[in-house]
Every structure is written in C-alpha cells, then in structure tokens.
Design a protein around this motif. Structure first.
Motif, short mmCIF file in Angstrom:
data_model
loop_
_atom_site.label_atom_id
_atom_site.label_comp_id
_atom_site.label_asym_id
_atom_site.label_seq_id
_atom_site.Cartn_x
_atom_site.Cartn_y
_atom_site.Cartn_z
N GLN A 124 0.85 -1.18 0.00
CA GLN A 124 0.00 0.00 0.00
C GLN A 124 0.89 1.23 0.00
O GLN A 124 1.97 1.24 0.59
N SER A 125 0.42 2.27 -0.66
CA SER A 125 1.22 3.48 -0.78
C SER A 125 1.23 4.27 0.53
O SER A 125 0.42 4.04 1.43
N LEU A 126 2.17 5.21 0.62
CA LEU A 126 2.23 6.08 1.79
C LEU A 126 0.95 6.90 1.93
O LEU A 126 0.48 7.15 3.03
N SER A 127 0.40 7.30 0.79
CA SER A 127 -0.84 8.07 0.81
C SER A 127 -1.98 7.24 1.40
O SER A 127 -2.80 7.76 2.18
N THR A 128 -2.01 5.96 1.05
CA THR A 128 -3.06 5.08 1.58
C THR A 128 -2.94 4.93 3.09
O THR A 128 -3.94 4.98 3.81
N VAL A 129 -1.72 4.76 3.57
CA VAL A 129 -1.50 4.64 5.01
C VAL A 129 -1.94 5.92 5.72
O VAL A 129 -2.64 5.86 6.74
N PHE A 130 -1.54 7.05 5.17
CA PHE A 130 -1.89 8.34 5.76
C PHE A 130 -3.40 8.54 5.81
O PHE A 130 -3.98 8.88 6.84
N ILE A 131 -4.07 8.31 4.67
CA ILE A 131 -5.51 8.54 4.58
C ILE A 131 -6.28 7.56 5.45
O ILE A 131 -7.27 7.93 6.09
N ALA A 132 -5.84 6.31 5.49
CA ALA A 132 -6.55 5.30 6.28
C ALA A 132 -6.53 5.65 7.76
O ALA A 132 -7.56 5.60 8.43
N LYS A 133 -5.37 6.00 8.27
CA LYS A 133 -5.27 6.37 9.68
C LYS A 133 -6.06 7.64 9.97
O LYS A 133 -6.74 7.74 11.00
N TYR A 134 -5.99 8.58 9.04
CA TYR A 134 -6.71 9.85 9.22
C TYR A 134 -8.22 9.61 9.22
O TYR A 134 -8.96 10.20 10.02
N THR A 135 -8.69 8.75 8.33
CA THR A 135 -10.11 8.44 8.25
C THR A 135 -10.61 7.81 9.54
O THR A 135 -11.71 8.13 10.02
N VAL A 136 -9.81 6.91 10.11
CA VAL A 136 -10.20 6.26 11.36
C VAL A 136 -10.30 7.28 12.49
O VAL A 136 -11.22 7.21 13.32
N VAL A 137 -9.38 8.23 12.52
CA VAL A 137 -9.44 9.28 13.55
C VAL A 137 -10.72 10.09 13.40
O VAL A 137 -11.41 10.39 14.39
N LEU A 138 -11.07 10.45 12.17
CA LEU A 138 -12.30 11.20 11.92
C LEU A 138 -13.53 10.39 12.30
O LEU A 138 -14.50 10.93 12.86
N LEU A 139 -13.51 9.10 11.99
CA LEU A 139 -14.63 8.24 12.33
C LEU A 139 -14.78 8.06 13.84
O LEU A 139 -15.91 8.01 14.35
N MET A 140 -13.67 8.01 14.54
CA MET A 140 -13.75 7.86 15.99
C MET A 140 -14.31 9.12 16.64
O MET A 140 -15.04 9.03 17.63
N MET A 141 -13.97 10.29 16.08
CA MET A 141 -14.56 11.50 16.62
C MET A 141 -16.06 11.54 16.33
O MET A 141 -16.86 11.97 17.16
N PHE A 142 -16.44 11.07 15.14
CA PHE A 142 -17.87 10.97 14.81
C PHE A 142 -18.57 10.02 15.78
O PHE A 142 -19.68 10.30 16.25
N GLN A 143 -17.91 8.91 16.09
CA GLN A 143 -18.46 7.95 17.05
C GLN A 143 -18.66 8.59 18.41
O GLN A 143 -19.68 8.36 19.07
N LEU A 144 -17.71 9.40 18.83
CA LEU A 144 -17.83 10.09 20.12
C LEU A 144 -19.06 10.99 20.14
O LEU A 144 -19.80 11.03 21.13
N PHE A 145 -19.31 11.71 19.03
CA PHE A 145 -20.47 12.60 18.96
C PHE A 145 -21.77 11.81 19.02
O PHE A 145 -22.73 12.23 19.65
#
Length: 261
Positions: A102-123
């Motif tokens: 997987q590309s560096l961009s994929t790693v970056f975006i995947a981790k970033y997406t999970v962080v955004l989803l976890m904040m959504f989960q908190l809300f």
C-alpha cells in the motif's frame, strides 16, 4: 474508494478496538451525560420544573456541551488522536506497515479516516447518552413529567455538526504531531498547551486566531455571550480553512519525512 484503501481503513479500525483510544472515546461520549444524569437524579426536586419547559431538550443538550466545548472534547481529541497515531510507534510496527503493498498516501488517509470516524463515534455516543440521561429521571420518578414535544433531532443534528466542524482543526494538527514525532509526549504536550491557551484566550479580542478555541467560541455564540466578532469569516469557515491547511501540511511533511518509523 479503491479496494486497497478500504481494506486499509478496515485494518486500522480493527487496531483501535484493542487500544486505549477506543475506551477513551467510549468514556468521553458517556462521561458528561452520566454526570448530569446523576446530578438530576440526586437533586430531582430542584430540577423537576425544568422538565416542563418547552425547550427542555435544547437547553439540556447545551448544558452538556458547556463542559465538552471548552475542555473535555478538545482534551479527548488530543489524547485519542495521539494514542491512535502512536500505535505503530508503541509496537515498533511502522516497518511492517510500510512494507505492505500500500502506498504512503493510503497509510496516511486510512489512519486519518479512522481518527475522523472515531470523533464521529464520540459525537453519536454523546448525543445518545444525553437523550437517555435526560429521559431517565422522568422515567424513574413518577411525579416528573416527561419533556413535552418530540425530541428535536434536526436541531440537535445541526448543533452536533457545528461542534464537529469547530473541532476539526484540533484533530488535524494533533494528527500531524502524532505521526510526525515519535515521542508521544510531543503531541500530548503541545495539545495540552494549546487547549489551555485556547481557554485563556476566550476573553481576547483576537481569539479567532487560536483554532483550539473554536468549540468554546461556538458555544458562547449559541449562548449569546461572545463579546467579539470575527471581521474575517464565520467561525465554521475558519475551522475548515485551518483543517484543510493542517491536513495538507501534515500530508506533505509525512511524505517527505525521511524516517517514518
């Protein structure tokens, strides 16, 4: 979304299930509703008249956001984001991650997406918690009337979306600090310093320059207590500008960083 990115996001999401960040989000979502519910249950005779007010749910929801907007949510984002991004450092697993197809961009975006989803989960957890925390005293005590009228989901959704947007700059900068610096204390220390500075700056004329304060500013605007107005843009536009700016900065610096693990 291509298949590689989807599976990468799925993998990162599974990692969070075994991390302290998962429990932090769970606790953060229900902490304020639990405290408010306990207070209302103990002092029910004093607070019972509030249930007869037509706008009980709106006031109740804002009551919950008073502590969340200023301190608990910003600190929760600082801690959770730092913990998620540091999973690879903690387990010395960056080399294994970077050797996967997987590309560096994929790693970056995947981790970033999970962080955004976890904040959504908190809300989501916070909103559900506030509903049940407000309804429980009325269900438990027979002489306390259940709030009149339907639950204002649309208004609550709009308010939640607004607070989510104002939180994005914190998440973006903390994510950058967490993946760029190996030392967990860097992101944590900067986050605590910025949250403290944001609370202090709320009485400052140029508080809009401090993106960590946007949740507190929005709450004060809803309460009609904000003395200063931005002559540049609405607070939500400023939050999005900071968010995209910090995201672009972290993406570029992450790709150009020589040692990523």
């Amino acid at each position: 979304m291509n298949a590689t990115l989807f599976y990468s996001i799925q993998s990162e999401w599974m990692k969070t299930k075994r991390s302290a960040a998962f429990w932090l989000v769970l606790l953060g979502g229900f902490f304020t509703p639990g405290i408010l519910c306990l207070i209302y249950m103990v002092y029910i005779e004093k607070v019972a008249p509030a249930y007869s007010e037509p706008k009980f749910w709106i006031k109740w929801y804002l009551n919950g956001w008073e502590s969340m907007a200023y301190l608990l949510l910003p600190m929760g984002i600082v801690l959770a984001t730092s913990l998620i991004a540091q999973l690879e450092y903690k387990n010395n697993a960056w080399k294994q991650v970077l050797t996967t197809p997987q590309s560096l961009s994929t790693v970056f975006i995947a981790k970033y997406t999970v962080v955004l989803l976890m904040m959504f989960q908190l809300f989501v957890l916070f909103t559900i918690g506030m509903y049940f925390a407000g309804a429980l005293p009325a269900w438990y005590y027979g002489h306390v009337p259940y709030p009149k009228g339907p639950f204002p989901w649309r208004t609550i959704l709009q308010m939640s979306t607004s607070f989510y947007i104002t939180s994005l700059p914190i998440l973006a900068l903390q994510y950058f600090l967490s993946i760029y610096f190996k030392n967990f204390m860097v992101s944590l220390g900067v986050g605590i310093l910025m949250v403290t500075a944001a609370i202090t700056a709320l009485s400052w004329r140029y508080v809009y320059l401090v993106p960590y304060s946007y949740g507190g500013i929005h709450f004060m605007q809803l309460q009609g207590r904000m003395r200063f107005k931005s002559n540049i843009l609405d607070i939500h536009y400023l939050a999005l500008i900071y968010f995209f700016g910090f995201t672009l900065l972290s993406y570029v610096l992450y790709l150009t960083k020589k040692e990523k693990g």
